[in-house]
Design a protein around this motif. Structure first.
Motif, mmCIF file in Angstrom:
data_model
loop_
_atom_site.group_PDB
_atom_site.id
_atom_site.type_symbol
_atom_site.label_atom_id
_atom_site.label_comp_id
_atom_site.label_asym_id
_atom_site.label_seq_id
_atom_site.Cartn_x
_atom_site.Cartn_y
_atom_site.Cartn_z
ATOM 1 N N ILE A 53 -5.824 48.070 3.417
ATOM 2 C CA ILE A 53 -4.657 48.927 3.195
ATOM 3 C C ILE A 53 -3.643 48.226 2.295
ATOM 4 C CG2 ILE A 53 -2.697 50.049 4.323
ATOM 5 C CD1 ILE A 53 -4.505 50.458 6.780
ATOM 6 N N LYS A 57 -4.606 48.158 -1.215
ATOM 7 C CA LYS A 57 -4.842 49.518 -1.700
ATOM 8 C C LYS A 57 -6.324 49.776 -1.955
ATOM 9 C CE LYS A 57 -0.260 49.800 -3.852
ATOM 10 N NZ LYS A 57 0.331 50.428 -2.672
ATOM 11 N N THR A 89 1.273 51.640 9.939
ATOM 12 C CA THR A 89 0.906 51.888 8.540
ATOM 13 C C THR A 89 0.089 53.168 8.407
ATOM 14 O OG1 THR A 89 0.857 49.500 8.146
ATOM 15 C CG2 THR A 89 -0.209 50.903 6.512
ATOM 16 N N GLU A 130 2.339 56.247 8.912
ATOM 17 C CA GLU A 130 3.214 56.548 7.776
ATOM 18 C C GLU A 130 2.487 57.358 6.708
ATOM 19 O OE1 GLU A 130 4.572 52.786 6.445
ATOM 20 O OE2 GLU A 130 6.039 52.521 8.069
ATOM 21 N N SER A 131 1.192 57.098 6.550
ATOM 22 C CA SER A 131 0.425 57.778 5.503
ATOM 23 C C SER A 131 -0.245 59.053 5.983
ATOM 24 C CB SER A 131 -0.641 56.819 4.942
ATOM 25 O OG SER A 131 -0.054 55.655 4.412
ATOM 26 N N TYR A 132 -0.696 59.059 7.238
ATOM 27 C CA TYR A 132 -1.525 60.181 7.683
ATOM 28 C C TYR A 132 -1.023 60.851 8.959
ATOM 29 C CZ TYR A 132 -4.673 57.868 4.413
ATOM 30 O OH TYR A 132 -5.205 57.272 3.295
ATOM 31 N N GLU A 133 0.004 60.320 9.612
ATOM 32 C CA GLU A 133 0.515 60.814 10.893
ATOM 33 C C GLU A 133 -0.608 60.911 11.918
ATOM 34 O OE1 GLU A 133 2.746 64.652 12.744
ATOM 35 O OE2 GLU A 133 3.637 63.786 10.936
#
Length: 577
Positions: free
Chosen positions: A153, A156, A196, A199-202
């Motif tokens: 992550i 990236k 983390t 934040e990106s995918y709930e």
């Protein structure tokens, strides 16, 4: 494939035969020759089982398809760390099942269920060393997997289409088996991981499934992690049964022991550092956690296993530390869940109930009056009418209720529960009139009626005196009074003496006088003791057609007549002692 299936069946049957021989030996002294044959049979079986498992096609997961033989094979892991050769048979098989568990939730379930079987079906002195090794291996394995995902992550390189199964399996294992979160390195990295991902995918959970680890998030230091835990817990609903708490029990035991002893448990038996606990985080966790328990889960899964928990809460609602707010919230949740059962379980004393109410006062969040009404109703209309309680307990409940009312009059600033006097007034009068009551049960009623008479009289006379002062100044708005501490109705010609009743009298007088504008008198209580005053009050209330000034004067003159009946009431009640 047919050959593999046949060998699988043979291995499973051979193991059942070994188990039957072991059960036949249990409780008797076997011959040395028979014992050696059994050990040799097990060694041969482990060797054949390993050969079979390690040669399975890569597309077949060992735990998914062969749990019935992989589970007993775990016995060989007792000596895992004795052989440091990376190409040893145990390390080879461990690497394979670790990779499979990294992407398969079914493998994860079978692996942990096997450990649960060992824990429940074998004596602790024989199985604990094996379980210790397996738990250490699991902590290392899951931690390393989290490190890999976090690195992807951060760089990236994370691709949901390629790594999604790993994330799902990892999240599933930690949230299903939260005992893993006792490992400090694993817990810290998992916190970063879930925050983390969220934040990106709930992060969301599949329906019709309980994830106990979600509740473990409520005890995290990170506000973000706790917020994720709260959101996920709300989506799952409440835990209904004690069995639902079983996966959480090792952590709950650690948390409660920590709150009780104020020290962390020894970590000498662990080769990996344990999570360092902080009281504030644990109290915040319990404050949220209890809100997700149904009464049976709380009673059987927490109070039954840890009777000391309620004592810890009660001890903390009586102090002035930063834990007060959370401890009071825990006690409120306990009352809401168990009601009378909590009373039966703890044999609550008057001091405990008063501590509880005083703690609510300290919160100053508007909950005091509401919770006080609830407690008074509970004591006077549930405990006193329930056959579950002895006669003494029912009388004691009335005593506690009257002490709570008394506290409302004497606290500063005063906050008497006059809005629900219909709830406690009859009990007060009944206790005063019941001369058969023991002094310890009757005295709170006598003390309370003294306080009410003095406070009501002080408030009414202070209102009259201040009104007259305003009238002299020709001020058109009589409701706007100037405070005058020197002009107190009962303070003249009295000298303060140590232990004097006049000292208490003056304290009550000052409290009520300061609040006279908003004071709500309860003349009906006095009228029950002084009928003549009730008649006079009724007569004044029935007057009609008066303007506001006339009504004010009517009130003012009424207070002039109030002192005499109050004095009479004091005399009446004193003769009842």
């Amino acid at each position: 494939m047919a050959s593999a299936a046949a060998r699988h069946i043979v291995l499973a049957e051979r193991w059942r035969g070994i188990q039957e021989d072991e059960e036949a030996e249990d409780g008797v002294e076997p011959s040395a020759a028979k014992h050696r044959r059994l050990i040799r049979a097990k060694e041969d079986w482990f060797s054949h089982c390993y050969t079979f498992l390690v040669n399975l096609p890569k597309k077949e997961h060992i735990w998914c398809g062969y749990a019935d033989i992989m589970s007993p094979f775990l016995e060989t892991f007792h000596g895992f760390f004795d052989d440091e050769d990376e190409n040893s048979s145990l390390r080879i098989i461990w690497r394979r099942i670790s990779q499979e568990m990294g992407i398969c939730t079914q493998c994860v379930c079978e692996h942990h269920q096997a450990q649960g079987f060992f824990d429940t079906e074998y004596r602790s002195d024989t199985v604990d060393p094996l379980l210790k090794v397996l738990r250490l291996l699991d902590e290392e394995r899951v931690t390393e997997h989290i490190i890999q995902i976090n690195a992807k992550i951060q760089l990236k390189e994370y691709d949901p289409s390629c790594h999604g199964a790993e994330v799902v399996s990892l999240m599933f294992e930690v949230l299903m088996y939260p005992v893993l979160l006792d490992d400090q390195s694993l817990a810290n990295r998992f916190q970063i991981f879930i925050e983390t991902i969220d934040e990106s995918y709930e992060v969301s959970l599949s329906t019709n499934q309980q994830y106990p680890g979600v509740y473990a998030l409520l005890f995290f230091k990170s506000c973000q992690a706790r917020a994720i835990g709260l959101r996920l817990a709300r989506s799952m609903g409440k835990l209904r049964r004690a069995v639902d708490l079983e996966p959480l029990q090792p952590l709950l035991q650690k948390y409660i022991n920590f709150l009780e002893a104020e020290v962390l448990p020894s970590t000498s038996e662990h080769s990996r550092p344990r999570v360092q606990l902080k009281r504030a985080d644990i109290w915040l966790g319990f404050k949220s956690f209890l809100g997700f328990l149904e009464a049976p889960a709380f009673e059987d899964g927490v109070l039954e296993k840890y009777p000391v928990f309620l004592n810890i809460v009660l001890n903390h609602v009586s102090d002035d530390t930063s834990d007060l707010s959370c401890a009071v919230s825990c006690l409120k949740a306990s009352f809401e869940m168990l009601g009378c059962k909590l009373w039966l379980r703890t044999t609550l004393s008057p001091s405990v109930m008063l501590i509880y109410m005083q703690s609510l006062e300290a919160l100053q969040d508007g909950e005091h009056e509401k919770q006080r009404r609830n407690v008074l109703y509970f004591l006077l209309h549930q405990v006193t009418r329930s056959s579950n309680f002895s006669a003494l307990m029912r009388k004691n409940a009335t005593k506690i209720a009257l002490l709570i009312v008394q506290r409302g009059y004497t606290m500063s600033p005063p906050c008497p529960p006059s809005e629900c006097s219909h709830m406690w007034g009859p009990s007060l009068i009944s206790s005063i009139e019941d001369t058969s009551l023991h002094d310890s049960l009757r005295q709170p009623a006598l003390g309370l009626i003294y306080i009410i008479i003095i406070s009501d009289a002080s408030a009414m006379i202070s209102y009259k005196l201040k009104y007259e002062a305003v009238q002299k100044l020709n001020i058109s708005k009589p409701a706007m009074f100037a405070d005058d501490d020197d002009e107190l109705p009962f303070s003249h010609d009295t000298k303060e003496k140590p232990q004097s009743c006049w000292n208490d009298f003056n304290v009550l007088n000052k409290l009520a006088s300061h609040e006279c504008k908003d004071w709500k008198c309860i003349p009906l209580l006095c009228c029950c003791l002084v009928p003549s005053f009730w008649k006079e009050t009724t007569k004044r209330r029935n007057q009609e057609g008066q303007g506001s000034d006339e009504l004010m004067m009517s009130s003012s003159s009424l207070t002039s007549d109030f002192a005499s009946p109050c004095a009479e009431a004091l005399l009446v009640t004193s003769t009842m002692e």
